[in-house]
Design a protein around this motif. Structure first.
Motif, short mmCIF file in Angstrom:
data_model
loop_
_atom_site.label_atom_id
_atom_site.label_comp_id
_atom_site.label_asym_id
_atom_site.label_seq_id
_atom_site.Cartn_x
_atom_site.Cartn_y
_atom_site.Cartn_z
N ARG A 116 -5.19 2.50 13.99
CA ARG A 116 -5.19 1.18 14.64
C ARG A 116 -4.41 1.17 15.95
N ASP A 117 -3.22 1.79 15.95
CA ASP A 117 -2.31 1.66 17.09
C ASP A 117 -2.27 2.89 18.00
N ALA A 118 -3.03 3.92 17.65
CA ALA A 118 -3.04 5.17 18.43
C ALA A 118 -1.62 5.71 18.63
N VAL A 119 -0.87 5.77 17.53
CA VAL A 119 0.49 6.33 17.58
C VAL A 119 0.51 7.64 16.78
N THR A 120 1.59 8.40 16.91
CA THR A 120 1.68 9.68 16.20
C THR A 120 2.18 9.45 14.78
N SER A 144 12.63 2.92 9.01
CA SER A 144 13.58 1.89 9.44
C SER A 144 13.45 0.60 8.62
N GLN A 145 12.40 0.53 7.79
CA GLN A 145 12.20 -0.66 6.96
C GLN A 145 12.69 -0.40 5.54
N LYS A 156 6.22 7.34 10.77
CA LYS A 156 7.26 7.70 9.80
C LYS A 156 8.59 7.06 10.17
N ASN A 157 8.91 7.08 11.47
CA ASN A 157 10.16 6.47 11.93
C ASN A 157 10.20 4.98 11.66
N ILE A 191 0.86 -1.19 0.00
CA ILE A 191 0.00 0.00 0.00
C ILE A 191 0.90 1.23 0.00
N SER A 192 0.31 2.38 -0.28
CA SER A 192 1.09 3.62 -0.31
C SER A 192 1.49 4.02 1.11
N PRO A 193 2.62 4.74 1.26
CA PRO A 193 3.04 5.20 2.58
C PRO A 193 1.96 6.06 3.27
N GLU A 194 1.20 6.82 2.48
CA GLU A 194 0.14 7.67 3.04
C GLU A 194 -0.93 6.81 3.73
N LEU A 195 -1.32 5.74 3.03
CA LEU A 195 -2.35 4.85 3.57
C LEU A 195 -1.79 4.06 4.77
#
Length: 201
Positions: A145-149, A159-160, A154-155, A133-137
């Motif tokens: 889903r994970d309630a992260v910022t 890292s992948q 982005k980090n 999927i696109s980075p935006e999606l």
């Protein structure tokens, strides 16, 4: 024993788990690197004993389980410590994945590995499947889903391996921008394809 192994991968929030579960519904055994990674450091495991010998008992929670947050702190700022931990755990995880593949009774096996290309585990499989999927999606889905910022996502993405790199290495790609019904059709088509390949292997 299943002789044919498909390595399933995809970045965070790509829908790997959904795709893996669709294969499982078709009777295919899943070997999940994340579950195995938790098992090799479970309470009382050799992995956990070695971690506490190396990093100290303050990496344990009161109940004797691994304090993941504490361990992350210890390896986050020290590359040599992270390398030590990877050298301990990666062979254990790899060996257990191969054991589970050997024990599988389905016609082929899906090995679910988030960092399949990054950790060179594509060498262990007969074919690789990328959920793309696109980075935006990716960001959108992971944040909800994970309630992260957005910065945390982005980090992780940074890292992948890059999207282009993964696309260039994958044998098969599932585009997961659409609806679940479209995803089911794609999985069914690949399932039939992998059955053919496994019967010839």
């Amino acid at each position: 024993m299943a002789d044919f192994i498909v390595g399933l991968t995809g970045g965070i929030g790509s829908g790997k788990t959904t795709v893996a579960n669709l294969f499982e519904e078709l009777g295919i055994t899943l070997v999940d690197a994340d579950i195995i990674a938790r098992d090799v450091v479970a309470k009382g495991s050799i992995g956990l004993i070695k971690i506490t010998e190396h990093f100290g008992t303050d990496t344990l929670l009161a109940d004797g389980n691994l304090d993941r947050a504490k361990l992350r702190q210890k390896i986050f700022s020290d590359d040599s410590e992270r390398l030590w931990l990877n050298n301990l755990l990666h062979p254990m995880i790899r060996d257990e994945m191969l054991e589970q593949c050997k024990a599988a009774q389905s016609d082929y096996v899906i090995m679910v590995v988030p960092l399949l290309f990054e950790n060179g585990l594509d060498r262990l499989v007969d074919r690789t499947l990328l959920v793309d999927i696109s980075p935006e999606l990716q960001q959108q889905r992971t944040i909800s889903r994970d309630a992260v910022t957005a910065q945390q996502v982005k980090n992780i993405i940074g890292s992948q391996a890059s999207r282009a790199e993964k696309l260039s290495k994958a044998d098969d790609v599932i585009d997961n921008h659409g609806e679940i019904s479209a995803l089911k059709c794609k999985v069914n088509a690949l399932h039939n394809f992998y059955l053919k390949l496994s019967s010839n292997s």
